[in-house]
Design a protein around this motif. Sequence first.
Motif, PDB file in Angstrom:
ATOM      1  N   CYS A  88       1.790  -7.989 -16.941  1.00  0.00           N
ATOM      2  CA  CYS A  88       2.699  -9.079 -16.584  1.00  0.00           C
ATOM      3  C   CYS A  88       2.839 -10.061 -17.746  1.00  0.00           C
ATOM      4  O   CYS A  88       1.894 -10.786 -18.079  1.00  0.00           O
ATOM      5  N   ARG A  89       4.015 -10.076 -18.352  1.00  0.00           N
ATOM      6  CA  ARG A  89       4.289 -11.044 -19.405  1.00  0.00           C
ATOM      7  C   ARG A  89       4.241 -12.471 -18.837  1.00  0.00           C
ATOM      8  O   ARG A  89       4.615 -12.713 -17.688  1.00  0.00           O
ATOM      9  N   TYR A  90       3.840 -13.414 -19.703  1.00  0.00           N
ATOM     10  CA  TYR A  90       3.839 -14.826 -19.299  1.00  0.00           C
ATOM     11  C   TYR A  90       5.227 -15.287 -18.886  1.00  0.00           C
ATOM     12  O   TYR A  90       5.405 -15.905 -17.834  1.00  0.00           O
ATOM     13  N   ASP A  91       6.242 -14.955 -19.696  1.00  0.00           N
ATOM     14  CA  ASP A  91       7.573 -15.471 -19.397  1.00  0.00           C
ATOM     15  C   ASP A  91       8.161 -14.844 -18.139  1.00  0.00           C
ATOM     16  O   ASP A  91       9.009 -15.446 -17.476  1.00  0.00           O
ATOM     17  N   LEU A  92       7.719 -13.635 -17.786  1.00  0.00           N
ATOM     18  CA  LEU A  92       8.192 -13.009 -16.555  1.00  0.00           C
ATOM     19  C   LEU A  92       7.745 -13.808 -15.337  1.00  0.00           C
ATOM     20  O   LEU A  92       8.542 -14.090 -14.433  1.00  0.00           O
ATOM     21  N   LEU A  93       6.471 -14.199 -15.313  1.00  0.00           N
ATOM     22  CA  LEU A  93       5.976 -14.972 -14.177  1.00  0.00           C
ATOM     23  C   LEU A  93       6.549 -16.386 -14.194  1.00  0.00           C
ATOM     24  O   LEU A  93       6.882 -16.944 -13.140  1.00  0.00           O
ATOM     25  N   ALA A  94       6.683 -16.975 -15.384  1.00  0.00           N
ATOM     26  CA  ALA A  94       7.255 -18.320 -15.473  1.00  0.00           C
ATOM     27  C   ALA A  94       8.688 -18.341 -14.962  1.00  0.00           C
ATOM     28  O   ALA A  94       9.119 -19.288 -14.304  1.00  0.00           O
ATOM     29  N   HIS A 130      -7.285  -6.284  -9.083  1.00  0.00           N
ATOM     30  CA  HIS A 130      -6.408  -5.751 -10.131  1.00  0.00           C
ATOM     31  C   HIS A 130      -5.296  -4.911  -9.493  1.00  0.00           C
ATOM     32  O   HIS A 130      -5.521  -3.788  -9.046  1.00  0.00           O
ATOM     33  N   TYR A 131      -4.092  -5.491  -9.452  1.00  0.00           N
ATOM     34  CA  TYR A 131      -2.911  -4.786  -8.948  1.00  0.00           C
ATOM     35  C   TYR A 131      -2.261  -3.994 -10.085  1.00  0.00           C
ATOM     36  O   TYR A 131      -2.306  -4.414 -11.251  1.00  0.00           O
ATOM     37  N   MET A 132      -1.591  -2.883  -9.743  1.00  0.00           N
ATOM     38  CA  MET A 132      -0.844  -2.142 -10.767  1.00  0.00           C
ATOM     39  C   MET A 132       0.479  -2.834 -11.107  1.00  0.00           C
ATOM     40  O   MET A 132       0.936  -2.771 -12.242  1.00  0.00           O
ATOM     41  N   GLN A 133       1.122  -3.462 -10.150  1.00  0.00           N
ATOM     42  CA  GLN A 133       2.402  -4.105 -10.413  1.00  0.00           C
ATOM     43  C   GLN A 133       2.199  -5.396 -11.226  1.00  0.00           C
ATOM     44  O   GLN A 133       1.171  -6.058 -11.041  1.00  0.00           O
ATOM     45  N   PRO A 134       3.140  -5.718 -12.143  1.00  0.00           N
ATOM     46  CA  PRO A 134       4.470  -5.112 -12.335  1.00  0.00           C
ATOM     47  C   PRO A 134       4.516  -3.909 -13.270  1.00  0.00           C
ATOM     48  O   PRO A 134       5.596  -3.497 -13.683  1.00  0.00           O
ATOM     49  N   GLU A 189      11.637  -6.775 -10.476  1.00  0.00           N
ATOM     50  CA  GLU A 189      11.526  -6.371  -9.078  1.00  0.00           C
ATOM     51  C   GLU A 189      10.099  -5.956  -8.731  1.00  0.00           C
ATOM     52  O   GLU A 189       9.608  -6.232  -7.625  1.00  0.00           O
ATOM     53  N   ASN A 190       9.428  -5.292  -9.653  1.00  0.00           N
ATOM     54  CA  ASN A 190       8.028  -4.935  -9.423  1.00  0.00           C
ATOM     55  C   ASN A 190       7.164  -6.183  -9.245  1.00  0.00           C
ATOM     56  O   ASN A 190       6.260  -6.223  -8.407  1.00  0.00           O
ATOM     57  N   LEU A 191       7.441  -7.202 -10.056  1.00  0.00           N
ATOM     58  CA  LEU A 191       6.705  -8.454  -9.912  1.00  0.00           C
ATOM     59  C   LEU A 191       6.982  -9.092  -8.552  1.00  0.00           C
ATOM     60  O   LEU A 191       6.064  -9.557  -7.865  1.00  0.00           O
ATOM     61  N   ASP A 192       8.241  -9.114  -8.148  1.00  0.00           N
ATOM     62  CA  ASP A 192       8.598  -9.721  -6.865  1.00  0.00           C
ATOM     63  C   ASP A 192       7.908  -9.030  -5.689  1.00  0.00           C
ATOM     64  O   ASP A 192       7.627  -9.659  -4.663  1.00  0.00           O
TER      65      ASP A 192
END
Length: 297
Positions: A51-57, A150-154, A203-206
């Motif tokens: 998970c990139r920082y900017d993706l979660l931000a 520890h989740y596999m997504q995103p 979408e995987n993050l969501d």
Amino acid sequence: MSERVRRGLRNPETVKRKVRINLVRPFTSHPPDTIQFFEQDWDILVVLDACRYDLLAEADSFNVPIEEVHSNASHTREFIKQNFVNTDCRDTVYVTASPQFADFNLSFAHIEHVWQDHWDEDLRTVRPEHVTEAAIDLGGEFPDKRLIIHYMQPHYPFIGPTGKKIDEQATFGPNRGSKYSSIWVQLAAGQVSEETVRTAYRENLDLVLPEIDQLRSELQGKLVLTSDHGNLYGKQVSWLPIRIHGHPPGIHDPELTAVPWVEFPYEERRKTTHADKAADSEQFEDVEGRLRDLGYR
């Protein structure tokens, strides 16, 4: 002829990618401010793989600050080596959807390999809700231990609506009729657009973010959300005119190591003690197949 050679002949774009990675790796180094995850202050550490920082931000799903920190790894195996190998982890239970842990002899009080019993053969990954269920159960079973969840997504495979339209699973072997063997190889070769991959990644993050709310409601203690590493989208990571996609090991570019750090409010801390001995190591079947599904072989 070895299977590795045959695989390379079937998938020349994969070979090209590995060559590019090997060429630039000597010219990258760790950012100076990387963190040791195990040494930080948390009771429950939630790891969203890749998970990139900017993706979660950008998702901005929490009413708490999302900080940027730098991981000491660009790949899950490095994350394990840098943070847990030769470390006394007997005060901690690790709940993991990642098969990468099968190759390591670690000193946790317990490791729950969720991928063993909850691998979705159609999606080629572990659904996030299975990780949550296991974590909540183990939080009750081990009330005196810290938890790493520890989740596999995103991380790929992408299992949202856009991801399901992508005709290639990220494996290092032929799949679904495509001559390309990895989503990152496809992206580098122009077989899939960056916009499509970014949409599927988001979408995987969501899909995994609602699980955090459930963990917070069910588990006591200071919960911190982070990632082991991010992903690159064709960045030139050295002076060489070579662009890198994905998250290869040993590519410690700041854009790849930048991960989120979210500390949630809490009412009570978990009171933890060390187990008398670490959990025994286990033997696993079909680790290679699971790793291929995730794009690691």
